[in-house]
Write an enzyme that holds these catalytic residues in place. Structure first.
Site, mmCIF file in Angstrom:
data_model
loop_
_atom_site.group_PDB
_atom_site.id
_atom_site.type_symbol
_atom_site.label_atom_id
_atom_site.label_comp_id
_atom_site.label_asym_id
_atom_site.label_seq_id
_atom_site.Cartn_x
_atom_site.Cartn_y
_atom_site.Cartn_z
ATOM 1 N N GLY A 218 0.646 -1.666 -0.501
ATOM 2 C CA GLY A 218 0.040 0.278 0.190
ATOM 3 C C GLY A 218 0.535 1.206 0.233
ATOM 4 O O GLY A 218 2.117 1.000 -0.742
ATOM 5 N N SER A 219 0.289 2.591 1.028
ATOM 6 C CA SER A 219 1.190 3.468 0.690
ATOM 7 C C SER A 219 2.027 3.569 1.230
ATOM 8 O O SER A 219 2.712 4.865 0.827
ATOM 9 C CB SER A 219 0.396 4.776 1.167
ATOM 10 O OG SER A 219 -0.730 4.785 -0.038
ATOM 11 N N THR A 220 2.840 2.484 2.083
ATOM 12 C CA THR A 220 3.937 2.585 2.388
ATOM 13 C C THR A 220 4.968 2.636 1.383
ATOM 14 O O THR A 220 6.473 3.217 2.108
ATOM 15 C CB THR A 220 4.631 1.793 3.584
ATOM 16 O OG1 THR A 220 4.177 0.139 2.644
ATOM 17 C CG2 THR A 220 3.381 1.887 4.863
#
Length: 488
Positions: A218-220
């Site tokens: 995801g956005s990590t």
């Protein structure tokens, strides 16, 4: 020739021929039987003396206890239960071994050359010796806290806490966990029943979800994209970047949106877009600004493609196919074919906290002989510089913004500087059947003197709404425990 001498020679030749035939027969047709006997003798000898302990600090997490067995005198037990099973693994004469029981077997069973002078006469006579001990870097209280937090979340998951300056792993918890005691039992029925139960369990509690499985980050993954933009394109926290609530990559009709239309402006600073977690920004940057090589090389700088040996082996994280614009747009928001382990994501956070120098992850603090005397300290090795110091400083700024003003506020710790990145990863069983979102947080905290003190990653499998906020909350609690010295 003397007749008696002739008869003696003939008899000798016959006996020699018989010996050759017997030896050949055994070698080719019965060698398995003799190997089995030899293996059994070796196994009985190994179980005739206590195997060494595995410890987390001063806490024994694997030990040998004496039984009333005639042949197998000692058996393994794991007194701290489910929270440590992914670290210790098991040791069974029925099913082999795993985890540290396997990785450090020569120390634990006394056969390592490091133990040559431990019980010297046993070494000379080649007798079985008591094993040495393995002391891990794990903080037992922190490990238990991480495990309990994952359990309380109600979903499967993993958490890794590391010291950014040394690479030492302070906690590496996987939920659900398991206690390997019954599988390691010398009682065949007990071991067989336990083995069947662990293999039939749909939740797969013996799987270490921090290193032996990977997930879309995801956005990590935007942390890696931001690093490439700063390092390779000369950007900084104040650089203006494109935004908006919709973006469609070339040659595709799939429109990328933001989770809650939180990025309506056409431009933000990099720090603002990172704190708001604008999918449209990072998808567009990877299509229009960054090359495939820049993205993959930055990921590799942080450890992608490496199977870490702590000495527990991890899967190598991967970026997947980035050849098409549409693939890169999805990959740079942590979807498409990007797959990452929890350990890898903690290493990224630790590297940034450590000024850009990546330390090799390590779970061994020391190896000792049977009397507890250290024969070898665990390594604290640098993997080299992933990014330069100025890039790390800019990344620290934008990660602080995530915690101070963005999506990671639940990781904040009063009185300390904390930075991080949240991540929500979509998943689906099919195009018509979406599953609850995964939740991620990776981040770091500085001590009172502004020095890097701790880095963390928490992953929650299929948590659903609020997943990343919950992961950030758990991360903040674990980091605070380290900062306040409430661990071991």
């Amino acid at each position: 020739m003397n007749p008696a001498l002739r008869r003696t020679g003939i008899i000798a030749l016959v006996l020699l021929a018989a010996l050759i035939v017997q030896s050949t027969w055994v070698s080719f047709f019965h060698h398995d039987d003799y190997d089995l006997i030899a293996d059994s003798r070796t196994l009985i000898a190994e179980y005739s003396v206590p195997r060494g302990d595995i410890l987390a600090g001063d806490t024994v997490i694997a030990t040998s206890v004496e039984t009333d067995g005639d042949f197998y005198v000692y058996e393994r037990q794991y007194p701290e239960g489910d929270a440590f099973g992914n670290i210790t693994g098991f040791k069974s004469f029925n099913y082999g071994s795993s985890g540290l029981e396997e990785a450090e077997n020569s120390i634990l069973n006394g056969s390592s050359s490091l133990l040559a002078f431990d019980d010297f006469w046993a070494t000379v006579k080649k007798d079985q010796k008591p094993g040495g001990n393995v002391i891990t870097t794990i903080d037992p209280a922190l490990q238990q806290a991480a495990y309990d937090a994952l359990a309380d979340s109600g979903v499967k998951g993993g958490a890794v806490v590391i010291d950014p300056t040394t690479g030492q792993i302070l906690a590496q918890a996987s939920y659900p966990g398991w206690n390997p005691t019954d599988v390691s039992s010398n009682d065949g029925d007990t071991a067989t029943e336990a083995w069947a139960a662990i293999n039939d369990d749909e939740d797969n509690p013996a799987l270490d979800r921090t290193r032996s499985e990977w997930y879309p980050p995801g956005s990590t993954f935007k942390t890696i994209v931001a690093a490439a933009l700063i390092e390779d394109m000369g950007a900084d926290a104040d650089t203006m970047v494109p935004a908006g609530n919709e973006y469609t990559a070339p040659n595709t009709d799939h429109t990328i949106t933001n989770s809650s239309d939180q990025c309506p402006n056409q431009e933000y600073t990099l720090a603002e877009a990172f704190a708001k977690s604008c999918n449209t920004t990072f998808a567009r940057l990877c299509v229009e600004e960054l090359s495939v090589d820049q993205i993959t090389e930055m990921a590799e700088n942080f450890g992608f493609g490496e199977a870490f040996e702590t000495p527990l082996t991890s899967l190598a994280s991967q970026t997947g196919d980035l050849s098409e614009d549409a693939f890169r747009a999805q990959a740079c928001i942590g979807q498409q074919d990007v797959r990452e382990t929890v350990l890898q994501n903690a290493i990224i956070a630790g590297t940034i906290a450590n000024g850009g120098e990546r330390m090799e992850p390590q779970i061994i603090a020391a190896l000792t002989d049977s009397k507890g005397e250290t024969v070898q300290n665990g390594p604290e090795d640098s993997a080299g510089r992933a990014i330069d110091g100025d890039t790390a400083e800019e990344l620290q700024k934008i990660m602080e913004g995530v915690v101070d003003n963005g999506t990671g506020s639940s990781a904040a710790i009063d009185g300390y500087t904390v930075g991080g990145k949240t991540g929500t990863a979509e998943q689906s069983a099919s195009s018509e059947n979406t599953l609850p979102d995964h939740g991620w947080f990776h981040g770091w905290a500085m001590d009172k003197d502004g020095e890097p003190a701790v880095a963390v990653c928490v992953f929650l499998d299929s948590y659903g709404s609020g997943a990343s906020a919950k992961a950030a909350e758990i991360s903040g609690n674990l980091m605070e425990q380290v900062l306040e010295g409430n661990g071991e």
